[in-house]
Design a protein around this motif. Sequence first.
Motif, PDB file in Angstrom:
ATOM      1  N   LEU A   1      43.975  38.859  41.155  1.00  0.00           N
ATOM      2  CA  LEU A   1      44.768  39.818  39.831  1.00  0.00           C
ATOM      3  C   LEU A   1      44.895  40.941  39.312  1.00  0.00           C
ATOM      4  N   PRO A   2      44.066  41.930  40.117  1.00  0.00           N
ATOM      5  CA  PRO A   2      44.827  43.300  39.846  1.00  0.00           C
ATOM      6  C   PRO A   2      46.236  43.646  40.530  1.00  0.00           C
ATOM      7  N   LYS A   3      46.497  42.871  41.989  1.00  0.00           N
ATOM      8  CA  LYS A   3      47.204  43.249  42.683  1.00  0.00           C
ATOM      9  C   LYS A   3      48.538  42.284  41.557  1.00  0.00           C
ATOM     10  N   ARG A   4      48.645  41.241  41.615  1.00  0.00           N
ATOM     11  CA  ARG A   4      49.411  40.862  40.278  1.00  0.00           C
ATOM     12  C   ARG A   4      50.164  41.196  39.233  1.00  0.00           C
ATOM     13  N   ALA A   5      48.587  42.307  38.553  1.00  0.00           N
ATOM     14  CA  ALA A   5      49.317  43.346  37.458  1.00  0.00           C
ATOM     15  C   ALA A   5      50.265  44.546  38.145  1.00  0.00           C
ATOM     16  N   GLU A   6      49.449  45.019  39.142  1.00  0.00           N
ATOM     17  CA  GLU A   6      50.453  45.915  39.820  1.00  0.00           C
ATOM     18  C   GLU A   6      51.844  45.273  40.151  1.00  0.00           C
ATOM     19  N   ALA A   7      52.095  43.778  40.624  1.00  0.00           N
ATOM     20  CA  ALA A   7      53.610  43.869  40.777  1.00  0.00           C
ATOM     21  C   ALA A   7      54.416  43.663  39.853  1.00  0.00           C
ATOM     22  N   LEU A   8      53.804  43.241  38.550  1.00  0.00           N
ATOM     23  CA  LEU A   8      54.741  43.160  37.565  1.00  0.00           C
ATOM     24  C   LEU A   8      55.126  44.360  36.825  1.00  0.00           C
ATOM     25  N   ALA A   9      54.163  45.565  37.569  1.00  0.00           N
ATOM     26  CA  ALA A   9      54.124  46.685  37.715  1.00  0.00           C
ATOM     27  C   ALA A   9      55.938  46.851  37.707  1.00  0.00           C
ATOM     28  N   ALA A  10      55.975  46.920  38.665  1.00  0.00           N
ATOM     29  CA  ALA A  10      56.524  47.321  39.952  1.00  0.00           C
ATOM     30  C   ALA A  10      58.008  46.220  39.793  1.00  0.00           C
ATOM     31  N   GLY A  11      58.272  45.602  38.748  1.00  0.00           N
ATOM     32  CA  GLY A  11      59.138  44.423  38.336  1.00  0.00           C
ATOM     33  C   GLY A  11      59.668  44.710  37.262  1.00  0.00           C
ATOM     34  N   GLY A  12      58.828  45.546  36.035  1.00  0.00           N
ATOM     35  CA  GLY A  12      59.186  46.005  34.853  1.00  0.00           C
ATOM     36  C   GLY A  12      58.906  44.940  34.011  1.00  0.00           C
ATOM     37  N   VAL A  13      57.506  44.933  34.185  1.00  0.00           N
ATOM     38  CA  VAL A  13      57.357  43.387  33.375  1.00  0.00           C
ATOM     39  C   VAL A  13      56.537  43.821  32.310  1.00  0.00           C
ATOM     40  N   LEU A  14      55.490  45.066  32.965  1.00  0.00           N
ATOM     41  CA  LEU A  14      54.361  45.506  32.810  1.00  0.00           C
ATOM     42  C   LEU A  14      55.036  47.126  32.930  1.00  0.00           C
ATOM     43  N   PRO A  15      53.982  48.253  32.092  1.00  0.00           N
ATOM     44  CA  PRO A  15      54.948  49.806  31.816  1.00  0.00           C
ATOM     45  C   PRO A  15      54.308  50.009  33.085  1.00  0.00           C
ATOM     46  N   HIS A  16      55.105  50.588  33.245  1.00  0.00           N
ATOM     47  CA  HIS A  16      54.597  52.036  34.770  1.00  0.00           C
ATOM     48  C   HIS A  16      53.281  52.132  34.687  1.00  0.00           C
ATOM     49  N   GLY A  17      52.276  52.115  35.588  1.00  0.00           N
ATOM     50  CA  GLY A  17      50.844  52.583  35.371  1.00  0.00           C
ATOM     51  C   GLY A  17      50.217  51.790  34.658  1.00  0.00           C
ATOM     52  N   LEU A  18      50.065  50.909  33.721  1.00  0.00           N
ATOM     53  CA  LEU A  18      49.585  50.093  32.806  1.00  0.00           C
ATOM     54  C   LEU A  18      48.693  49.605  33.348  1.00  0.00           C
ATOM     55  N   PRO A  19      48.115  49.256  34.968  1.00  0.00           N
ATOM     56  CA  PRO A  19      47.692  48.158  35.270  1.00  0.00           C
ATOM     57  C   PRO A  19      46.274  49.105  36.018  1.00  0.00           C
ATOM     58  N   LEU A  20      46.984  50.725  36.387  1.00  0.00           N
ATOM     59  CA  LEU A  20      45.888  52.134  36.442  1.00  0.00           C
ATOM     60  C   LEU A  20      45.064  51.897  35.307  1.00  0.00           C
ATOM     61  N   ALA A  21      45.626  52.124  33.955  1.00  0.00           N
ATOM     62  CA  ALA A  21      44.852  52.464  33.067  1.00  0.00           C
ATOM     63  C   ALA A  21      43.901  51.366  32.634  1.00  0.00           C
ATOM     64  N   VAL A  22      43.753  49.855  33.091  1.00  0.00           N
ATOM     65  CA  VAL A  22      42.543  49.345  32.026  1.00  0.00           C
ATOM     66  C   VAL A  22      42.571  48.182  33.591  1.00  0.00           C
ATOM     67  N   PRO A  23      41.904  49.459  34.443  1.00  0.00           N
ATOM     68  CA  PRO A  23      41.083  48.356  36.058  1.00  0.00           C
ATOM     69  C   PRO A  23      40.416  47.592  35.693  1.00  0.00           C
ATOM     70  N   ALA A  24      39.390  48.464  34.953  1.00  0.00           N
ATOM     71  CA  ALA A  24      37.976  47.926  34.580  1.00  0.00           C
ATOM     72  C   ALA A  24      38.160  46.045  34.004  1.00  0.00           C
ATOM     73  N   GLU A  25      39.147  45.826  33.342  1.00  0.00           N
ATOM     74  CA  GLU A  25      39.635  44.211  32.333  1.00  0.00           C
ATOM     75  C   GLU A  25      40.509  43.534  33.860  1.00  0.00           C
ATOM     76  N   THR A  26      41.362  44.210  34.199  1.00  0.00           N
ATOM     77  CA  THR A  26      41.724  43.265  35.593  1.00  0.00           C
ATOM     78  C   THR A  26      40.397  42.533  36.363  1.00  0.00           C
ATOM     79  N   ALA A  27      40.085  44.129  36.445  1.00  0.00           N
ATOM     80  CA  ALA A  27      38.639  43.504  37.487  1.00  0.00           C
ATOM     81  C   ALA A  27      37.797  42.554  37.108  1.00  0.00           C
ATOM     82  N   ALA A  28      37.319  43.051  35.790  1.00  0.00           N
ATOM     83  CA  ALA A  28      36.400  41.417  35.037  1.00  0.00           C
ATOM     84  C   ALA A  28      37.154  40.596  34.921  1.00  0.00           C
ATOM     85  N   ALA A  29      38.300  39.996  34.882  1.00  0.00           N
ATOM     86  CA  ALA A  29      39.007  38.681  34.232  1.00  0.00           C
ATOM     87  C   ALA A  29      39.225  38.110  35.774  1.00  0.00           C
TER      88      ALA A  29
END
Length: 372
Positions: free
Chosen positions: A70-98
């Motif tokens: 999931l963290p890698k998927r979030a990074e890919a979505l951020a790279a594609g402009g779906v998620l704001p740039h840098g957002l996955p790095l702001a919530v790493p604990a939540e994505t890792a927990a999921a």
Amino acid sequence: MTAHAVRTGVWFIGARGSVATTATVGCAAVAAGLHPATGMATETPPFAGSGLPALASLVFGGHDTLDCPLPKRAEALAAGGVLPHGLPLAVPAETAAAEAEIRTGGPLPGDTRTDDELITAFAADITDFTRRHGLARTVVVNVASTEPAPAPGALRLPTSSLYAAAALRAGCPYANFTPSTGLRGPRLEEAAEAAGLPYAGRDGKTGQTLLRSVLAPMFVQRALPVRAWSGTNLLGGGDGAALADPAAAAAKNAGKERVLADTLGAVPEGEVHIDDVPAMGDWKTAWDHIAFDGFLGARMTLQTTWQGCDSALAAPLVLDLARLLARAHETGLTGPRPELGFYFKDPDGGPAGLPEQYAALLGFAERLRAAR
């Protein structure tokens, strides 16, 4: 357990897909105050005091057959402009927990388990998740890729129905945000009614169909006969690849046609074409061409173009649905919830027009508020 300690599970079918990833990361961002809750009706004033679970109280898990974390998927979505740039790095604990709560779905190629064995295994995963986290309840939401409609007389349940049956067996409210069969198959409808659980579906109303549900009543109310309504969808990503299958595309288009049929009284001439354009990634362009008659038979047309990202449109809706169904379950409501038709192309009854559906949703919020 104190009120502040009560937590609610959200179990995504397709937990590493674009919609689930966007919802998981987005929930963490909104709960942390990093972004506003744009697109979430449940965060608007009419829903205040309805007893919905707080965003910060949601715990995520799910099933998926993909192995990209999931963290890698979030990074890919951020790279594609779906998620704001840098957002996955702001919530790493939540994505890792999921990610730690995602279990292998199925059936995978070569899986010899029967339908009942698969349902039992999936239900055990959900039950274990709920127990380990001490959750008040878990809501199962299907956001997996669209599957073809089952063949007449098929002996095996479609995959979406296996997961839906697992939700029932685990005692969980259920929402089907896809056009796939889910609980709608004849073998599950009776079980769903007997389960004593609230559920809603089918097929989330996000972009092109949302616009159709707004425009179609306009033609009816202004007595303007629609002669033809055609459309084209260009999209990439996982949805584009899945909908390249004509059978899956047919299942998707059935919901788009139903919106017109329910409002106009019949399906006008014209078709919706879905084209897979991998270069577009998770972005989508939807174009409609509407031919209608004006006064004294004047021939007129209306053309619309919708450009956006389906996962960003869908994510706030699935969070709304999870919260509303959790609260419905808490108050003892059971069975199909037509009040949630606002979110679906193919709802469980209720009014067809979007304004009427929104009014029904507000009435539902008031009912939940009164149950406190």
